[in-house]
Each structure stands twice: as structure tokens, then as C-alpha cells.
Design a protein around this motif. Structure first.
Motif, PDB file in Angstrom:
ATOM      1  N   GLY A   1       0.849  -1.341   0.179  1.00 46.56           N
ATOM      2  CA  GLY A   1       0.002   0.123  -0.064  1.00 46.56           C
ATOM      3  C   GLY A   1       0.756   1.125  -0.099  1.00 46.56           C
ATOM      4  O   GLY A   1       0.992   1.941   0.995  1.00 46.56           O
ATOM      5  N   GLY A   2       1.497   1.626  -1.194  1.00 49.74           N
ATOM      6  CA  GLY A   2       2.044   2.914  -1.328  1.00 49.74           C
ATOM      7  C   GLY A   2       3.688   2.770  -1.341  1.00 49.74           C
ATOM      8  O   GLY A   2       4.025   1.702  -1.077  1.00 49.74           O
ATOM      9  N   PRO A   3       4.243   3.910  -1.896  1.00 53.12           N
ATOM     10  CA  PRO A   3       5.563   3.837  -1.925  1.00 53.12           C
ATOM     11  C   PRO A   3       6.191   3.547  -0.634  1.00 53.12           C
ATOM     12  O   PRO A   3       7.518   3.361  -0.756  1.00 53.12           O
TER      13      PRO A   3
ATOM     14  N   TYR B   1      10.421  -4.870  -9.511  1.00 52.01           N
ATOM     15  CA  TYR B   1       9.176  -5.211 -10.189  1.00 52.01           C
ATOM     16  C   TYR B   1       8.626  -4.172 -10.736  1.00 52.01           C
ATOM     17  O   TYR B   1       8.257  -3.922 -11.791  1.00 52.01           O
ATOM     18  N   GLN B   2       8.546  -3.003 -10.020  1.00 53.49           N
ATOM     19  CA  GLN B   2       7.660  -1.988 -10.373  1.00 53.49           C
ATOM     20  C   GLN B   2       8.386  -0.917 -11.050  1.00 53.49           C
ATOM     21  O   GLN B   2       7.996  -0.506 -12.129  1.00 53.49           O
TER      22      GLN B   2
ATOM     23  N   HIS C   1       8.118  -2.707 -14.642  1.00 52.32           N
ATOM     24  CA  HIS C   1       6.748  -2.938 -15.157  1.00 52.32           C
ATOM     25  C   HIS C   1       6.012  -1.575 -15.286  1.00 52.32           C
ATOM     26  O   HIS C   1       5.251  -1.474 -16.088  1.00 52.32           O
ATOM     27  N   TYR C   2       6.131  -0.904 -14.122  1.00 53.86           N
ATOM     28  CA  TYR C   2       5.395   0.442 -14.218  1.00 53.86           C
ATOM     29  C   TYR C   2       6.153   1.601 -15.084  1.00 53.86           C
ATOM     30  O   TYR C   2       5.623   2.306 -15.592  1.00 53.86           O
ATOM     31  N   GLU C   3       7.431   1.580 -15.064  1.00 54.54           N
ATOM     32  CA  GLU C   3       8.115   2.552 -15.580  1.00 54.54           C
ATOM     33  C   GLU C   3       9.295   2.196 -16.741  1.00 54.54           C
ATOM     34  O   GLU C   3       9.595   3.131 -17.291  1.00 54.54           O
ATOM     35  N   PHE C   4       9.254   0.914 -16.875  1.00 52.10           N
ATOM     36  CA  PHE C   4      10.307   0.380 -18.264  1.00 52.10           C
ATOM     37  C   PHE C   4      11.678   1.093 -17.922  1.00 52.10           C
ATOM     38  O   PHE C   4      12.372   1.560 -18.889  1.00 52.10           O
ATOM     39  N   ASP C   5      12.143   0.996 -16.526  1.00 55.57           N
ATOM     40  CA  ASP C   5      13.291   1.779 -16.165  1.00 55.57           C
ATOM     41  C   ASP C   5      14.234   0.795 -16.114  1.00 55.57           C
ATOM     42  O   ASP C   5      14.502   0.282 -14.594  1.00 55.57           O
TER      43      ASP C   5
ATOM     44  N   LEU D   1      17.195   1.903 -13.149  1.00 52.06           N
ATOM     45  CA  LEU D   1      16.695   2.028 -11.711  1.00 52.06           C
ATOM     46  C   LEU D   1      16.752   0.423 -11.358  1.00 52.06           C
ATOM     47  O   LEU D   1      16.994   0.283 -10.236  1.00 52.06           O
TER      48      LEU D   1
ATOM     49  N   TRP E   1      12.751  -9.182 -23.724  1.00 51.37           N
ATOM     50  CA  TRP E   1      12.409  -8.163 -24.215  1.00 51.37           C
ATOM     51  C   TRP E   1      12.960  -7.790 -25.582  1.00 51.37           C
ATOM     52  O   TRP E   1      12.589  -7.340 -26.486  1.00 51.37           O
TER      53      TRP E   1
ATOM     54  N   TYR F   1      -4.199 -13.152  -7.768  1.00 47.75           N
ATOM     55  CA  TYR F   1      -3.561 -11.658  -7.601  1.00 47.75           C
ATOM     56  C   TYR F   1      -4.460 -10.455  -8.351  1.00 47.75           C
ATOM     57  O   TYR F   1      -4.719  -9.501  -7.625  1.00 47.75           O
TER      58      TYR F   1
END
Lengths: 510, 325
Positions: free
Chosen positions: A207-209, A219-220, A223-227, A230, A371, A472
Motif C-alpha cells: 500500500g504505497g511507495p 518489479y515496479q 513494469h510500471y516505468e520500463f526503467d 533503476l 524483451w 493476484y
């Protein structure tokens, strides 16, 4: 005793080469990305916070489970009551249950909309929720080790102590703690490692950063930022912490993980002075570990069951899960067998190495490789199966070693005299002697791979759909009743496969 | 003889599977209660062609998929990215100019792009239950300082969550970091998607306020005859989201794709939008349900320039990560 050296492909070499390649390829993919990536400013403050949070939650999870586990383990070891064996079996089950089912139990009990949580005015998501979940499945492990160790105290000592009229505290100081002490630290280390890298619990209940662990952050970032930059940084930090930790505790880890039945039938003569305390402990156990599941069953109606079972996605997920778990279990166990085919010491070393590398680092590597070189569904499924197989290896080694050692002790001399090759030894000696152990290892490996969320989520795409992913997603959409049935289905499949394997092993022996 | 038969079968099969018009969109657009099914049926009747929706999780996934597929993409149209993602969309190299007549369309703040077609818009707002919260805050600053429990979405996974990121930045500028830290005190949780937060937590009583749109209360009026859910009007103004579609460069049937987009912004299709996508239509002649008259009117419409968003977005996300943790 000159052993004949043959220049054929030895199973141990094959397995070793495979495992090393499976480790080196993803890691080098991650590192190559790391050097290529353009350096954006890193959110160092946040990274500092998540390292801190990762260690904090793992420490508190470990501390809580150790304290609870000692209290509960002692109580269960010395008290006999109706349903005691059932409770112990249930606690064992909690430890091997898929993480997402535990998330579900915690959500339905403690969340702001849960059975108990709705009466509590507190901040549930984040540290409290994570601790509640980790204690739920780590305490039983500790309690089991405590019981196991206490069984080893000679009955004569206990009788003597009682004749001397020792208080409970003195019993603890003089008898129990010395028996537990040696075993508890390595297990605590294992619990710390599991909590530090725990994926489903933190990703669903964080629940939150603010309450994110390194594992989730990797993972984030992808998946969230393609970074990639990081993600790689985080993976390297994770690896560094893992290596550091491993140097401290890993030496004991693989030996401490106790499998197989322990004799818990016998309880020690009871002390009357602790009766109320023990009663309270048993009540807490029932409330914390049993009530959520009973609550689930009461709450879950037939409609969600019908919804869950009539969804085409469930059957797609079942198919993909069966494929992944079967392939992973077979490959993982084969690798574990292969690694042990030689002199054995090297197998342990490779086992350590696999435990040491964070699984998210490997998943990141797999993500990058896919990828770059294509991401068809079958390639993703294969990659997940490979990652899970690797994860299984140390556990499978652990489960197979006793049987292999027994066979080795009994037939070692004859095998050497006959000059059997590794292949021949397996075909004629180990395999017939170890069929039951192999079936057991396959069953556990299947369960582990079938319950995996981390690798599947990391490599998820629109057409990838496994049972844990389905679970999930349902939990994310707070369709908790439907999720419950999917979870039950997953456990049912796992149990059926284990039964099937045990039956096959029995038939083989008969 | 046999060869001829095979050839004629191939011919028939060939026409039957003439490429459908393939549209990548987010999944709630094509859900049975979303606008997709009706719009698809209406347009298929008009064009005598086959429309196929491919549903992905959200706008960001749409662009990631397009980026990976490049010129091999099957998409003729990408539908459902928002005004924050325009620059990212152009970076895929797949955004073609359209031939749709947009002169009649009305979007607050205006629309001057000839590659993206806007099809609906809405302003972000916090929604609350007026039977539980009696004195709702009247500004974003007041909400942050209040002790109401709030649930919002991760700006990295949700376009609504990203909306709050821009909203906070446009209202507080340099102070946004401090405000995020203050908001963290009364945040119940940060979810991945909007529906997790709205249905899973807010509607179950798990939070006092949820990040959503000014139009959300209309849904409850229309379908549940329930007026207790309201949006909080904030004095600083509300950040606006505009949803757009575009034709891909890879499309082999650009003309048909443009026809579809022209239909999408027609009064007929636009009348479907309000009660399915729960956003404002862009065509002034579209029918609005009565419930829309009860919605709040934002004091001010806030929007960043698309290049600012593209350049600063990751810095703002980092600022949020640092401050909210």
C-alpha cells in the motif's frame, strides 16, 4: 580405491553447467543493461527508505515469529488436548500454503473491511499488514523446530526437573533453551531471508511507495516505468545485501530446514502451574490461524464459486499453471539429482549459490532477454518454468540428500568395487532406493512452482495467465470470495498431484 | 478438379477473413457495460466491416505494446491514451495524421492537434459519501490537512493516479513534495488501478474519500438511484483529462480507420459515452442524461502543456516516491 574416470558426459557436469548457465545468463543480461542505460538521477532518498523498510519489516517479522514460535512450540510440545495433532498439522500447512492465500486470510480478517479490522481504527496497509501475514506463515516453521528440539530432551531429565520442583522459568533456562538454542538461529536466518524477499505479501499488502521492499521496487521499476537503470541498481543492491547476509548465516541454512514427520504424538508430563497460560496460548493459536480460514468458508458463498469455476480464464490459468509447474518440478528435481550424482560437496555449493542470488535479479534478466529476443507466450512460459526450476533446486537437494546418503552408506562400497559410472549408479542403485523421496520432492517442487507469483508477474503479458496471477488480479479487484475459491482450487491441484506421485511411488515399490 | 475446389475454398476463406479493423484499447472500454460493444455494433452495420477490439490493461500498456510491435503491429487504431501521454505516443513513431473533421468538437481548453482525435474528457475529483462525511474540504490543501482517510492510485500504473500527480504539481508547484508527505499521513493505501480503490476499498467503507472524476456521482444516480455520493469541488480548480485515439502508420486501411474515428465523435456515438464511460462527450449535440446536471462545475480547469508533462513526468514521479515514502 582408484575410481575409474570416464570421459563421458557425467550427470553432475551436465546439471552443473545448466545451473551455472541459468544463473550467469540473466545476471549478465542485467549487467549489460546497467552499463548501457543512460544515467537518470536516482531517487536516492526513496531507495534509502526502501532499504530501511526492507530490513525493518524482515527484522520485525523474524523477531515476532521467533517469539511467538517459541511460546507456541513450547506449549504444544508439553500440553496434550483434544485436536492437538490437527492443530499441529494445520500450522504445518500454513507454512507451505501459497502466499496469496495467506494474503487473502489476512485481508478478510484484518483489513478495514475485514471481519475484525472494521472495528479497529488503524492504518492497516503497510507494515502492520505485512507483519500479520509474515507471522502467519513463519511462526509455524519456528514452532515446528522448537517442538522438534524439545522432543530430544530425555524424558528422565524432565522427570528429574519436576521432582526437584523447578518453576516453568527454570525449566526454560535449564532444559528447553539449551535444547532450542543451537537450532533457532539458523532458522531465524532462513525466516529473515524469506521475509526480506517475500513477494506476494508485500506487493498485495504494502500500500504505497513508503512500504515497499527492494524486491517489489525492482518489479515496479520494470513494469510500471520500463526503467532498466533503476531496476538494475536495485537488483545490484539486493544482491549485495543477499551476499552479506549469506556470508553471515547461509552456512547453516540448508541444514536447518527440517523436513519429514516429527514425532509429536508424545507430550511431556504437564505442569499445572502453567495451565492457564498454555490455555491462553492455544486460544490465540486457534483465533489467529484457524479463525480466518473458518471465516473464509462462512463468507464464501456458492455464487462466487460458480463465478470462479465458470470463468474461461480459470481454465486457461489452470492449463498454464500445470504446464509451468510440471516442467519446473521435473527439471528442478532432475537438476538436484544431477548435482548430487558426483561426490556431493559441489552440489551443496551450487545449492548455496542459487539461494544467494535474488530471484528478482534472475527474473529481471529473463525480462531483458525476452524483451530483446522475442516474447511469444511459449517463450514466457518456458522462462518462468526455468526460473522456478532453479528456485526448486536447493529445496530438492535438501529433500533428496538423506535418501541418497542412506543408499550411499549401504551400497557405496559395492558400487566402487564394480566401477559403476554415475549413470549406472542412478539406474541400478539410487533410483530404485530413492523413488519415494523423489516422488516427495517432485510433489513439493510442483507446489512451489504452481504457487509462484514473482516470476509470473515479472514476465506477465496480456496472454499469460497462471492461477497465482489470476488470484493476484482478483485480490487486486477485491473480489475476495472468488479469489478464495481460486486459491482453494490451486491447493486442491497441488494436493492431488502429491497424492498421485505418492501412489506411483508405492506402486513402483510394490 | 480437386485443385480447383481447394482454390475456391481458399478464395472464400480469404474474403471471409478480410482484415478486420483492429483497435487496441483499455479493457473497461470494451467491457459489456462499457461503450465498446454498442459502438462496435453500430459501426459494423454502417461500414459492413468487422471491428476487432484488443483490450489491454491501460494507456501505458497500449504504448508499450505498440513500442514492442513497431511496424508489425496489427493495430489500425489506438484508442484510449490521454493528454498526458501524447508525447510518449508520438515517440513510438506510429501516430499518423487523421482526416477527421473536428471543427464541431468542444473540449474545455481547446484542441489543436491534427494527429490525435479527442473523444471524451473529464476532470479529476475526490468522491465522498455525504452520509459519512458532513463537512467535506473545499480545497485540495484542506483535504491534505484534514484527517479524512484517502485512497488514490499509483501514478505509474493508473492514468487517474497520474492525474493526481499533475493536479498536485499544478496547484502546489515547488511545494508538491511537502504536500505529498502530508497526504501520506491520511492515505489508507495506494492501489494499482482505479477500480481496486473505488469498488474494493471506498465503496466497502475502507476510506472516506477516493480519487476519481467529477462525473462519478452520475453513475450512482443513474444506476443505483443514489445521491449520497458526491464530488468535492476544490477552490484551486480541477485537473482535466482528455482521452484520445489515433490511426497508426502501420495501418493498411487508414481510410476505414478514419471513418471509424469520424463516427466515434459523431453525436450518435458521443451520446453513448456519458452513461458507459462516465466522461463528458466532445460533441455539443450529444445527449446528456439528467444526472449530469447535478454534477459540480470545476472553478477552474487545470492542464499542463503536453511537452512539460513528457519532460517532467519522471521527475514528478520521483518527487512523489521520495516524499510519500
Amino acid at each position: 580405491m582408484a575410481q575409474r574416470r570416464q570421459l563421458t558426459l557425467q550427470p553432475s557436469w551436465l546439471a552443473t553447467a545448466w545451473v551455472v548457465a541459468a544463473l550467469v545468463l540473466p545476471i549478465s543480461a542485467v549487467l549489460s543493461m546497467f552499463w548501457q542505460a543512460s544515467a537518470e538521477p536516482m531517487p536516492w532518498r526513496w531507495i534509502g527508505n526502501i532499504i530501511q523498510f526492507t530490513l525493518l519489516q524482515a527484522s520485525l517479522s523474524t523477531l515476532g515469529s521467533v517469539l511467538l514460535g517459541i511460546v507456541i512450540g513450547r506449549t504444544l510440545a508439553r500440553r496434550s488436548f483434544i485436536g492437538r495433532n490437527w492443530l499441529i498439522a494445520w500450522l504445518d500447512a500454513c507454512f507451505v500454503m501459497p502466499g496469496l492465500l495467506i494474503v487473502l486470510a489476512i485481508l478478510l480478517t484484518w483489513s478495514p473491511t475485514g471481519a475484525v479490522g472494521q472495528f479497529l481504527d488503524w492504518k492497516f496497509y503497510g507494515l502492520p499488514a505485512i507483519l500479520l501475514a509474515h507471522w502467519f506463515f513463519e511462526t509455524p516453521l519456528i514452532a515446528r523446530v522448537v517442538m522438534q528440539q524439545m522432543q530430544r530432551i530425555p524424558e528422565a531429565h524432565i522427570k528429574q526437573a519436576q521432582q526437584l520442583g523447578l518453576t516453568d522459568w527454570q525449566m526454560w533456562r535449564l532444559l528447553d533453551w539449551p535444547a532450542i538454542r543451537a537450532a533457532i538461529f539458523p532458522v531465524a536466518g532462513l525466516v529473515f531471508l524469506i521475509c526480506m524477499t517475500s513477494f506476494p505479501v508485500v506487493v498485495s499488502l504494502g500500500g504505497g511507495p513508503g512500504s515497499t521492499t527492494l524486491e517489489i521496487a525492482i518489479y515496479q521499476a520494470l513494469h510500471y516505468e520500463f526503467d532498466f537503470y533503476l531496476a538494475t541498481w536495485l537488483a545490484v543492491i539486493q544482491l549485495a545485501i543477499g551476499v552479506l547476509l549469506a556470508l553471515l548465516i547461509l552456512r547453516h541454512l540448508l541444514d536447518s530446514w527440517g523436513a519429514g514427520p516429527i514425532n509429536v504424538q508424545r507430550s511431556r508430563p504437564e505442569l499445572t502451574s502453567t495451565r492457564y497460560f498454555d490455555g491462553l496460548v492455544i486460544l490465540v493459536c486457534l483465533a489467529y490461524w484457524l479463525a480466518p480460514i473458518l471465516g473464509l468458508l462462512v463468507k464464501a458463498g456458492w455464487q462466487p464459486l460458480l463465478d470462479a469455476m465458470s470463468s474461461a480464464k480459470l481454465w486457461q490459468a489452470t492449463g498454464q499453471t500445470l504446464m509451468i509447474a510440471t516442467a519446473s518440478a521435473m527439471l528442478g528435481v532432475m537438476l538436484a539429482i544431477g548435482l548430487q550424482a558426483g561426490r556431493g560437496r559441489f552440489a551443496m555449493f551450487v545449492g548455496y549459490t542459487v539461494m544467494l542470488v535474488p530471484s528478482m535479479m534472475l527474473a529481471t534478466g529473463a525480462f531483458i532477454i525476452l524483451w530483446r529476443y522475442g516474447d511469444a507466450l511459449w517463450q514466457r512460459l518456458a522462462a518462468i518454468a526455468l526460473l522456478n526450476a532453479l528456485m526448486i533446486v536447493p529445496f530438492a537437494i535438501k529433500l533428496l540428500r538423506p535418501a541418497k546418503n542412506a543408499a550411499q552408506a549401504r551400497y557405496g562400497r559395492q558400487m566402487t568395487m564394480l566401477g559403476l559410472s554415475q549413470w549406472q549408479r542412478w539406474r541400478w542403485i539410487y533410483w530404485p532406493k530413492m523413488a519415494t523421496a523423489i516422488a516427495g520432492a517432485l510433489g513439493l517442487a510442483f507446489m512451489l512452482a504452481a504457487g509462484d507469483l514473482g516470476a509470473a508477474l515479472m514476465l506477465s503479458s496480456h496472454d499469460l495467465n497462471t492461477l497465482p496471477l489470476r488470484l493476484y488480479r482478483l485480490i487486486g479487484a477485491r473480489q475476495l470470495e472468488q479469489a478464495l475459491w481460486v486459491g482453494a482450487w490451486l491447493v486442491f491441484i497441488g494436493v492431488m498431484i502429491q497424492r498421485l506421485l505418492a501412489w506411483l511411488a508405492r506402486r513402483y515399490h510394490a | 478438379m480437386q485443385k480447383q475446389l481447394l482454390a475456391s475454398i481458399a478464395l472464400v476463406a480469404g474474403t471471409a477473413v478480410a482484415n478486420p479493423l483492429t483497435i487496441y484499447t483499455y479493457d473497461s472500454f470494451v467491457a459489456e457495460w462499457g461503450p465498446g460493444p454498442q459502438i462496435e455494433a453500430n459501426f459494423e452495420q454502417k461500414c459492413g466491416c468487422d471491428v476487432e477490439f484488443v483490450a489491454l490493461a491501460d494507456g501505458v500498456s497500449l504504448l508499450n505494446r505498440l513500442r514492442i510491435e513497431g511496424d508489425d503491429t496489427k493495430a489500425d487504431i489506438v484508442l484510449g491514451i490521454d493528454n498526458a501521454l501524447l508525447a510518449d505516443a508520438r515517440k513510438t513513431g506510429q501516430v499518423a495524421e487523421h482526416t477527421v473533421d473536428t471543427s464541431e468538437l468542444v473540449v474545455p481548453g481547446g484542441w489543436a492537434h491534427n494527429d490525435f482525435v479527442p473523444f471524451d474528457y473529464g476532470q479529476f475529483a475526490f468522491v465522498y459519501d455525504s452520509e459519512r462525511v458532513s463537512n467535506p474540504p473545499t480545497s485540495l490543501a484542506e483535504l491534505i490537512d484534514s484527517d479524512l482517510s484517502v485512497v488514490y492510485m499509483d501514478p505509474r500504473t493508473s492514468t487517474v493516479g497520474a492525474g493526481l500527480l499533475y493536479w498536485m504539481k499544478s496547484v502546489f508547484g515547488e511545494q508538491a513534495g511537502d504536500k505529498w508527505a502530508a497526504l501520506a499521513d491520511n492515505t489508507t493505501t495506494v492501489t494499482q488501478g482505479w477500480s481496486d480503490a473505488y469498488y474494493g476499498i471506498f465503496m466497502e467503507g475502507g476510506a472516506d474519500a477516493v480519487l476519481s472524476y467529477v462525473t462519478s456521482p452520475a453513475y450512482h444516480i443513474e444506476y443505483e438511484d443514489e445521491t449520497r455520493f458526491k464530488a468535492m469541488p476544490f477552490s484551486e480548480g480541477h485537473y482535466q483529462q482528455i482521452e484520445v485515439a489515433f490511426v497508426t502508420h502501420a495501418s493498411q486501411q487508414a481510410e476505414l480507420a478514419n471513418d471509424f474515428l469520424q463516427y466515434l465523435v459523431s453525436p450518435e456515438a458521443q451520446s453513448i459515452i456519458p452513461t458507459t464511460n462516465w466522461m463528458f462527450p466532445v460533441h455539443p449535440e450529444a445527449e446528456l442524461p439528467a444526472s449530469f446536471e447535478q454534477l459540480i462545475t470545476p472553478a477552474d480547469i487545470l492542464m499542463f502543456d503536453e511537452d512539460d508533462v513528457a519532460n517532467e513526468r519522471s521527475n514528478w514521479v520521483r518527487e512523489w516516491l521520495n516524499a510519500a515514502s
